[in-house]
Structures are given as C-alpha cells and as structure tokens.
Design a protein around this motif. Sequence first.
Motif, PDB file in Angstrom:
ATOM      1  N   GLY A 121      31.424   7.562  45.863  1.00 32.27           N
ATOM      2  CA  GLY A 121      30.898   6.618  46.792  1.00 32.27           C
ATOM      3  C   GLY A 121      31.368   6.613  48.428  1.00 32.27           C
ATOM      4  N   SER A 122      32.345   7.541  48.580  1.00 35.62           N
ATOM      5  CA  SER A 122      32.710   7.603  49.921  1.00 35.62           C
ATOM      6  C   SER A 122      31.862   8.561  50.868  1.00 35.62           C
ATOM      7  CB  SER A 122      34.190   8.355  49.895  1.00 35.62           C
ATOM      8  OG  SER A 122      34.255   9.540  49.433  1.00 35.62           O
ATOM      9  N   THR A 123      32.050   8.626  51.945  1.00 29.07           N
ATOM     10  CA  THR A 123      31.213   9.692  52.852  1.00 29.07           C
ATOM     11  C   THR A 123      31.965  10.728  53.474  1.00 29.07           C
ATOM     12  OG1 THR A 123      31.029   8.256  54.580  1.00 29.07           O
ATOM     13  CG2 THR A 123      29.298   7.968  52.932  1.00 29.07           C
ATOM     14  N   ARG A 124      31.583  11.565  53.972  1.00 31.91           N
ATOM     15  CA  ARG A 124      32.225  12.998  54.673  1.00 31.91           C
ATOM     16  C   ARG A 124      31.213  13.338  55.635  1.00 31.91           C
ATOM     17  NH1 ARG A 124      35.631  16.391  55.377  1.00 31.91           N
ATOM     18  NH2 ARG A 124      34.744  18.511  54.915  1.00 31.91           N
ATOM     19  N   GLU A 125      31.542  13.497  56.839  1.00 28.03           N
ATOM     20  CA  GLU A 125      30.550  14.136  57.788  1.00 28.03           C
ATOM     21  C   GLU A 125      30.753  15.590  58.150  1.00 28.03           C
ATOM     22  OE1 GLU A 125      30.917  12.102  61.701  1.00 28.03           O
ATOM     23  OE2 GLU A 125      29.955  10.347  60.732  1.00 28.03           O
ATOM     24  N   ILE A 126      29.818  16.216  58.220  1.00 28.51           N
ATOM     25  CA  ILE A 126      29.928  17.828  58.522  1.00 28.51           C
ATOM     26  C   ILE A 126      29.042  18.051  59.749  1.00 28.51           C
ATOM     27  CG2 ILE A 126      28.959  19.961  57.740  1.00 28.51           C
ATOM     28  CD1 ILE A 126      31.113  18.660  55.734  1.00 28.51           C
ATOM     29  N   GLY A 127      29.838  18.724  60.762  1.00 31.68           N
ATOM     30  CA  GLY A 127      29.234  18.847  62.136  1.00 31.68           C
ATOM     31  C   GLY A 127      28.228  19.998  62.090  1.00 31.68           C
ATOM     32  N   ILE A 128      27.164  19.788  62.853  1.00 25.17           N
ATOM     33  CA  ILE A 128      26.049  20.799  63.048  1.00 25.17           C
ATOM     34  C   ILE A 128      26.401  21.383  64.303  1.00 25.17           C
ATOM     35  CG2 ILE A 128      23.601  21.291  63.433  1.00 25.17           C
ATOM     36  CD1 ILE A 128      24.312  20.542  60.650  1.00 25.17           C
ATOM     37  N   GLU A 129      26.293  22.706  64.403  1.00 20.81           N
ATOM     38  CA  GLU A 129      26.601  23.350  65.844  1.00 20.81           C
ATOM     39  C   GLU A 129      25.360  23.355  66.553  1.00 20.81           C
ATOM     40  OE1 GLU A 129      29.885  24.943  66.366  1.00 20.81           O
ATOM     41  OE2 GLU A 129      28.658  25.431  68.187  1.00 20.81           O
ATOM     42  N   ASP A 168      33.274  23.200  58.602  1.00 23.15           N
ATOM     43  CA  ASP A 168      33.565  21.753  58.345  1.00 23.15           C
ATOM     44  C   ASP A 168      33.724  21.524  56.766  1.00 23.15           C
ATOM     45  OD1 ASP A 168      34.056  21.211  60.829  1.00 23.15           O
ATOM     46  OD2 ASP A 168      32.364  19.791  60.913  1.00 23.15           O
ATOM     47  N   ILE A 169      32.988  22.689  56.048  1.00 23.78           N
ATOM     48  CA  ILE A 169      32.822  22.559  54.606  1.00 23.78           C
ATOM     49  C   ILE A 169      34.223  22.908  53.623  1.00 23.78           C
ATOM     50  CG2 ILE A 169      31.456  23.177  52.409  1.00 23.78           C
ATOM     51  CD1 ILE A 169      29.157  23.087  54.902  1.00 23.78           C
ATOM     52  N   ARG A 170      34.658  22.227  52.985  1.00 27.08           N
ATOM     53  CA  ARG A 170      35.866  22.432  52.065  1.00 27.08           C
ATOM     54  C   ARG A 170      35.834  23.094  50.676  1.00 27.08           C
ATOM     55  NH1 ARG A 170      36.604  23.469  56.294  1.00 27.08           N
ATOM     56  NH2 ARG A 170      38.125  22.623  57.792  1.00 27.08           N
ATOM     57  N   SER A 171      34.636  23.013  50.014  1.00 19.80           N
ATOM     58  CA  SER A 171      34.566  23.381  48.779  1.00 19.80           C
ATOM     59  C   SER A 171      33.135  23.952  48.263  1.00 19.80           C
ATOM     60  CB  SER A 171      35.001  22.272  47.708  1.00 19.80           C
ATOM     61  OG  SER A 171      33.898  21.227  47.645  1.00 19.80           O
ATOM     62  N   PRO A 172      33.014  24.555  47.160  1.00 18.83           N
ATOM     63  CA  PRO A 172      31.732  24.708  46.795  1.00 18.83           C
ATOM     64  C   PRO A 172      30.708  23.468  46.703  1.00 18.83           C
ATOM     65  CG  PRO A 172      33.256  25.880  45.299  1.00 18.83           C
ATOM     66  CD  PRO A 172      33.897  24.813  46.417  1.00 18.83           C
ATOM     67  N   GLU A 173      31.408  22.559  46.000  1.00 22.49           N
ATOM     68  CA  GLU A 173      30.621  21.086  45.755  1.00 22.49           C
ATOM     69  C   GLU A 173      30.235  20.722  46.943  1.00 22.49           C
ATOM     70  OE1 GLU A 173      33.089  17.938  44.878  1.00 22.49           O
ATOM     71  OE2 GLU A 173      31.411  16.728  43.885  1.00 22.49           O
ATOM     72  N   GLU A 174      31.126  20.591  47.964  1.00 19.11           N
ATOM     73  CA  GLU A 174      30.530  20.051  49.357  1.00 19.11           C
ATOM     74  C   GLU A 174      29.402  20.766  49.862  1.00 19.11           C
ATOM     75  OE1 GLU A 174      34.901  18.137  51.060  1.00 19.11           O
ATOM     76  OE2 GLU A 174      33.568  19.364  52.325  1.00 19.11           O
ATOM     77  N   ALA A 175      29.436  22.098  49.774  1.00 17.75           N
ATOM     78  CA  ALA A 175      28.362  23.041  50.235  1.00 17.75           C
ATOM     79  C   ALA A 175      27.001  22.621  49.458  1.00 17.75           C
ATOM     80  CB  ALA A 175      28.600  24.508  49.946  1.00 17.75           C
ATOM     81  N   GLY A 176      27.198  22.378  48.215  1.00 19.99           N
ATOM     82  CA  GLY A 176      26.083  22.117  47.200  1.00 19.99           C
ATOM     83  C   GLY A 176      25.572  20.619  47.867  1.00 19.99           C
ATOM     84  N   LEU A 177      26.433  19.597  48.011  1.00 18.95           N
ATOM     85  CA  LEU A 177      26.074  18.504  48.553  1.00 18.95           C
ATOM     86  C   LEU A 177      25.445  18.615  49.972  1.00 18.95           C
ATOM     87  CD1 LEU A 177      29.120  16.267  47.667  1.00 18.95           C
ATOM     88  CD2 LEU A 177      26.818  15.960  46.310  1.00 18.95           C
ATOM     89  N   PHE A 178      25.902  19.437  50.794  1.00 18.18           N
ATOM     90  CA  PHE A 178      25.053  19.363  52.372  1.00 18.18           C
ATOM     91  C   PHE A 178      23.868  20.006  51.958  1.00 18.18           C
ATOM     92  CE2 PHE A 178      24.191  21.990  55.886  1.00 18.18           C
ATOM     93  CZ  PHE A 178      24.284  21.150  56.754  1.00 18.18           C
ATOM     94  N   LEU A 179      23.634  21.145  51.339  1.00 18.84           N
ATOM     95  CA  LEU A 179      22.418  21.667  51.337  1.00 18.84           C
ATOM     96  C   LEU A 179      21.391  20.491  50.697  1.00 18.84           C
ATOM     97  CD1 LEU A 179      23.103  25.057  49.878  1.00 18.84           C
ATOM     98  CD2 LEU A 179      22.284  24.542  52.155  1.00 18.84           C
ATOM     99  N   ARG A 180      21.917  19.970  49.690  1.00 17.04           N
ATOM    100  CA  ARG A 180      20.786  18.880  49.097  1.00 17.04           C
ATOM    101  C   ARG A 180      20.554  17.828  49.904  1.00 17.04           C
ATOM    102  NH1 ARG A 180      23.613  19.859  43.962  1.00 17.04           N
ATOM    103  NH2 ARG A 180      22.168  21.087  42.676  1.00 17.04           N
TER     104      ARG A 180
END
Length: 485
Positions: A121-129, A168-180
């Motif tokens: 339920g928390s959020t995390r920001e990933i920067g776009i270059e 900024d991405i720190r795990s495979p899971e975050e990469a998956g969440l980012f793409l989705r």
Amino acid sequence: MTYLIQGDRGDWEVVIGLEIHGQVVSKAKLFSGAATAFGADPNCQVSLVDAAMPGMLPVINEHCVEQAVRTGLGLKAEINLFSVFERKNYFYADLPQGYQISQYQHPIVGEGTVVLDMPDGSTREIGIERLHMEQDAGKSLHDQDPRRSFIDLNRTGVCLMEIVTKPDIRSPEEAGLFLRKLRSIMRYLGTCDGNMEEGSMRCDINVSVRSVGETELRTRAEVKNLNSVRFVMQAIEYEASRQVEAHDAGEEVVQETRLFDSARGTTRPMRAKEFAHDYRYFPDPDLLPLQLDQAFVDRIKAALPELPDDKKARFIREFGLSPYDAGVLVASRRVAEYFEAVAEGRDPKTAANWVITNLFGALNAKGLDISESPVSAAALGKLIDLIGKGTLSGRMAKEVFDAMLESGQDPEAIVAERGLEQISDSGAIEGIVDGLIADNPTQVEQYRAGNQKVIGWFVGQIMKATQGKANPQMVNKLLREKLGE
Ligand code: ADP
Ligand code: MG
C-alpha cells in the motif's frame, strides 16, 4: 521489503536503470505517410522515404510529436520546447538509410517521475531521466529460408519513444511494477499500446550491484531487448547474482551488452565495450530543430485524461477504498470505468469487493479481459442491489453470479428462472422455527443448558427445509429469541 543478495562477505544491493522503447500509437510513421498497422504482409507499408530512396526528404508527423509530449506530461516531466533530431550512424541490412534519426543532446522530454504502488500500500518514486523520439529499424527474418535472410521494412521509420529511467530501481519486483505502471500510464494516454508480445514495448535493463552502504555506483552490464515483464525480472535476478559471484571471486564486472536466453533464464555476452559503436551523431541536416509553442503544450495538457495516480487518490478519498484496492482498480482505465459504473449509487466497498474478488477471479480463470466480461457493470450492480434488498443471501448471490458468468443473463432473470428468491418473510420462517422447537425437545434442552452450538444444528434444519433460501440473519435472530424463552 529490501531486496538483497547474500554474498560471501556480506549483503549486496541491486541497482537497476531501464530503457524502454514504446511504439507511438499513430496511423502513419514518424517522417513518412506509410501505415503502421501490425501484422501486414511484409514490405507493404513502406514509402520511398522509409526505403531511403535518393532525394527523399523526411517530413515530421505532428501527431507523433503530440504523442511524445502527451507521454512526457503523463510522466510529470519537463517538456523541452527546443529539441533536435540527430543522425545515429551505423550499418545494418534492415536500416536502408545507414543511420537512424533519433534525438541525442536535446531530447523532447526531460526529467520526470513514475510512482510505484507497492503491494503493502506504500508508494515509491522512480526518476525518469529523459524521453526522446526516434525511428524504428526494419526486421531481418533469418528463420524463413535455410540459405537466405529476408528483410521486412514495414517497421522502418515507425515512431518510437525511448524512455530512460534513473538508476533508482532496486529489485526485480520494482522493475516489474515500474513497467506495468508505465504501460498503464501510456495506455490511459493512448500513446503506446504497451503490447510486449507484438513488440510495441521492449525493454533494455542496466544492472549493477554494490555492497550495502556503498554510495558510488559500480560498473553495470546491459541486457537488451526483453519482450516480457517476466523476462525482465528473470534477467535482473540472474544478472545481479552473476555479478555478486564475480565480485566475490575477485573478478571484474565488465561494462558490456548481454543477451537474455529465455529458455535457460540466463544472460551471456553479446558485445563488449571494446566494440562499442561510435555512432557519429550529428544534427540531421534535412530536419530543422523542433520548436514547440507553449500554447501547443498547454493545449495537450488541458486535454489529458485523469491518470492512474489521481484516480487512485480520488478512489481513496471519495469511496474510502484501501490504497491497495484503489491501486488494483485504477491499473486499467477500462477496469476503473467498470468499477465506477458498479459503484454509482451503491456502497463502494461492496462494489470493489465484487469486482476485485469475484469478477477478477472469474475473468482470470477464463483468461478474459474486462472488455470481454460476460457480466456487464449494470448487471453486477443489479446483483448487488438484490443482496441489499434481502432478495438474495450472500451464498445465493454467488450462485446467481456464477450463472451470470455462464449465460450473460441479468440477475433478475436467473432468480426468477431458478426460483431463488430468499425467504425474508418472518412469518414463514417463524412457522418453521416453531415446528422445529416443538419436535425437538432434546436439542432445545441442550441449548437452554448452555450448549450454544446446538443453534447451528437448528439453522441447518431450517436451511434444509427451505432449500437454503431462508434469510440467515432472520433465522438466527428468530431462533435466539424463541430458544431463549
Ligand atoms: P548510455 O548512454 O551508455 O546508454 P546512460 O547513462 O544513458 O548510459 O544510462 C543508461 C541506463 O543505465 C539508465 O537507465 C541509467 O539509469 C542506467 N545506469 C547508469 N549507470 C548505472 C549503474 N551503475 N548501474 C545500474 N544502472 C545504471
Ligand atoms: Mg542508452
């Protein structure tokens, strides 16, 4: 939860940056009028510009520019009113120009942000270059003939957006969440269909590892052209472990481009840095720098749809949904619209529950998209109303819902057809309760002596007598009243 890899002498953190190529939704190509539809016969959508015939000049497609700006705004990014198309020179059989027109020093979109909705339920920001526009290349077909390769130029010149994240991405899971999430934003915007199987969204990953606590980034390796979210996650997992092992063994991790072997789930070197291309970028003399009016950007901004983050915030605020449920419902625009139609004038939490638990469960099992749902939002709404009015118990509603999934009928029709109406007439239930009490003095004694469990037996008898149609709340209430006497 932090994703760490255990090494011989301590834990390692994974650092990931992604480069995503998204095909812009546009009927025509970036610099020519040729069509872009997927699945056409080879070389049927190629103009003289795409084939790089001598003397042909590129003409920019304004719609593609608009799409790139729209995407930039969706990424909360800076829009650069001045950008430049440059030639990236390299030779490849499926690139007849001998260069790709891309943007390099001056991209159309600068820094932005994507918010990840974490499972807790928390959020995390990933920067776009940055985001820049470029042409796609053609396709070489090596598997059609034992001796020859074929070239299909249909894709040549189609507009791509390359989106580059910060590391900024720190795990495979975050990469998956980012793409989705990125895909969801682009689908809301209608700028990229995000269909990875058809190649309209592809991803390169950049991976390095470092000891927990280190502040500098270590050397990274790149894995190119991944065409599914699962492969991206697998490739990161493999690549990160490989690098930890290398560091532990005292070997150097070299900056290189690697390929993913989807059958094995491993990566292997494709080309090393020594062979890194010198692309000799220079501004394309056939194209003027792209200068946008602020008014053009403002017009696009004013017409943006409500995007997933804003919709999620509104669902939490207006409907009192949990962040998790709200996140699930806004992931697709169609789902969000479906949910809002069901929730209109009803209890939103009940509506959310039916959509997420029952509807999604059923659609997943059948492999259907929300747009193919046999149960319309209106029909699901009516079903919820029947529960609210006491016509159906929760259990009966599930039965009706299953029938709706099968037949696509309205719930009222199914209730009438199957005679499923719940008995909520207290007089009718009272009669049955009285009869049972009179006929079963032993059980009545047990209850009155303090054995509360006997009530379950009575409920069972009543349900049996009514084929499960008695209103359970009413049955319980009446039983307790009468047995307590
Ligand atoms: P290049 O110009 O070689 O493509 P960039 O600096 O543009 O390199 O970075 C490309 C991608 O690699 C970006 O997504 C960036 O976040 C990521 N990246 C850069 N350095 C690292 C690193 N040390 N570890 C992981 N990812 C990195
Ligand atoms: Mg790059």
